[in-house]
Write an enzyme that holds these catalytic residues in place. Sequence first.
Site, short mmCIF file in Angstrom:
data_model
loop_
_atom_site.label_atom_id
_atom_site.label_comp_id
_atom_site.label_asym_id
_atom_site.label_seq_id
_atom_site.Cartn_x
_atom_site.Cartn_y
_atom_site.Cartn_z
N GLN A 402 22.03 86.37 51.61
CA GLN A 402 22.52 87.52 50.86
C GLN A 402 23.96 87.85 51.25
O GLN A 402 24.77 88.24 50.40
CB GLN A 402 21.62 88.74 51.11
CG GLN A 402 21.87 89.90 50.17
CD GLN A 402 21.45 89.62 48.74
OE1 GLN A 402 20.59 88.76 48.51
NE2 GLN A 402 22.05 90.31 47.78
N TRP A 421 26.25 94.43 40.78
CA TRP A 421 25.40 93.29 40.47
C TRP A 421 24.65 92.71 41.66
O TRP A 421 23.56 92.14 41.50
CB TRP A 421 26.22 92.16 39.83
CG TRP A 421 26.71 92.47 38.45
CD1 TRP A 421 27.97 92.82 38.08
CD2 TRP A 421 25.94 92.47 37.25
NE1 TRP A 421 28.05 93.04 36.72
CE2 TRP A 421 26.79 92.83 36.18
CE3 TRP A 421 24.60 92.21 36.97
CZ2 TRP A 421 26.37 92.93 34.87
CZ3 TRP A 421 24.17 92.30 35.64
CH2 TRP A 421 25.05 92.66 34.61
N ALA A 423 23.26 93.20 45.72
CA ALA A 423 23.02 94.10 46.85
C ALA A 423 23.74 93.60 48.10
O ALA A 423 23.86 92.39 48.32
CB ALA A 423 21.52 94.20 47.13
N SER A 428 18.91 94.26 50.07
CA SER A 428 18.42 93.52 48.90
C SER A 428 16.90 93.46 48.85
O SER A 428 16.23 93.19 49.85
CB SER A 428 18.97 92.09 48.92
OG SER A 428 18.40 91.32 47.87
N HIS A 430 15.45 91.08 47.37
CA HIS A 430 15.14 89.65 47.56
C HIS A 430 14.74 89.37 49.00
O HIS A 430 13.90 88.51 49.27
CB HIS A 430 16.34 88.80 47.17
CG HIS A 430 16.54 88.67 45.69
ND1 HIS A 430 15.81 87.81 44.91
CD2 HIS A 430 17.41 89.30 44.85
CE1 HIS A 430 16.21 87.90 43.64
NE2 HIS A 430 17.18 88.81 43.59
N ASP A 437 14.25 86.37 40.63
CA ASP A 437 14.87 86.22 39.32
C ASP A 437 14.12 85.12 38.59
O ASP A 437 13.77 84.08 39.18
CB ASP A 437 16.34 85.86 39.46
CG ASP A 437 17.15 86.93 40.18
OD1 ASP A 437 16.68 88.09 40.23
OD2 ASP A 437 18.23 86.60 40.68
N GLU A 487 19.18 94.15 34.68
CA GLU A 487 18.89 92.75 35.01
C GLU A 487 17.51 92.39 34.46
O GLU A 487 16.49 92.54 35.14
CB GLU A 487 18.91 92.54 36.53
CG GLU A 487 20.29 92.74 37.16
CD GLU A 487 20.31 92.35 38.63
OE1 GLU A 487 19.25 91.96 39.18
OE2 GLU A 487 21.40 92.41 39.24
#
Length: 522
Positions: A402, A421, A423, A428, A430, A437, A487
Amino acid sequence: MTAPAVGAGPSHPDLARVASPSVARMAGADRYATSVAASRAAFPSGSSPSVVYLVSGTSPWHSLSATPAAVHEGGGVLLTRADALPAVVSAELRRLRPGRVVLVGSTSVLSTAVARQAKSIVPEVTRVGGEGRYQTAQALVRHAFRTPVAHAWVATGRVWTDGVAAGSAAASAREPLLTVDGSATALPAAPLDLLADLGVTSVTLVGGTSAVSAGIERQLTGFLGAGQVTRATGGDRYAVARRVADLTHPNPAPGTSYVATGRDFVNALAGGFLAGRTKRPLYYTLPYCVPATVRVRLAGSATTRVTLLGGEGSVRSLVGTLETCRSITSPSSEWVLANKHNPLRPKSYVPAGLVAPDVSNPGGGRLRKPAAAALARMFSAARKDGAGRMQVASPYRSYSTQYSVYWNRVRTHGRAYADRWIARPGYSEHQTGLSLDIAPVGSSSCGAHNCIGGTPQGNWLKRNAWRYGFVLRYEPGYTSVTGYNSEPWHYRYVGTALAKAYHAGSWHSLEQFLGEPAAPTY
């Protein structure tokens, strides 16, 4: 965050034996309509109370002692604006046709305009108030309780959760509630004189010593005698309210339990009146889940119906399923809220149990096991429904990954663009292993994740992802809440229970669903 981990502690042995009470909701278009709904339930067609107490719908402080006073007199309670009677309240007064109306508080609490409007409907209007909240409480008790009572409740006038719970309990017992400045080391003469005049021989203090001081407890013990002062306390507002309910209803017959959010007083005050009038318990909950200590009671045999107080915006439908709270701050929780105000702790967090989902996954990325299994089921269902194939584009990212992604975007587009857009590392979703995604496969018009929104796959996901425990995390129009641009490819696993309630309630951000502040910036 305001309540990060309520109910997330050790499990209770009773939690495995969850009953299935029916669920009802008592709500109106606003707080005033909700109080009318409670009034209609208390006084159905053909019944008329002797008195109705009008209390402020914008401030609880002068209203806490009104509920037991009104119930003791056989009356009702309605919320009103300070400057005028709402139309729905005026209509309810006309329907009820009470013998009289009591305005609670001075003209700074309820204006003379409210008095005039009430008098045009009910000729006998009395104002009961004092210079401040404590004087108003004393005046209410003297006004309503004109014969001796053996027991009274004492709560701080500075914490509404204690006061509303105590007021509902006192109403159930047909006893008075006295609100005091609990931070003082001792009570002044006036409340002590009031207790003496009423013939009170014992009291229950509500809340810990931070709510009603140890000095006041000692003073009342000296005033009433050893063993005559008890305290209803707990680790938080939810546990305190449960303890208050337990003391008032030690062996309740099967029936309704009333549940209100512990974050806003209005629905608790409106519903607490009905709970007190019908001698049923009032509990507090988080907006989206039930603390474990409360769930034990709601799942027990004494609760055959759970009535949620207020609309979906106050108490989510998930509460009606008796869903136990999980942490929204622990990065290992499926409910963790990661945003620009709430970094992962620690920022270097690495989730356990990462696996590669059994789906098209060109990069071999990983997710946590529950998310990976749910993703496989979701992709399979989409294919069976004819929506087409999908693949993993970007699942779990480590802190270091990240870091690279974020700073590469800063170098190429600048920090302001990057922050809309991507983090920052440690912030994040993720990194939790619960987000990914998603990209379509085989679409003639879209070959990457960032254009999935207009494809059959993207449309199917928007309609069906919740069935598999996923929510679309960053929807269009909610950048001011989430902090990120739309997103349509970014889905977050939260589990099927929360995802179902999120979809049913038409929510658009986890921040709003969890009742947490918007996080548009770091």
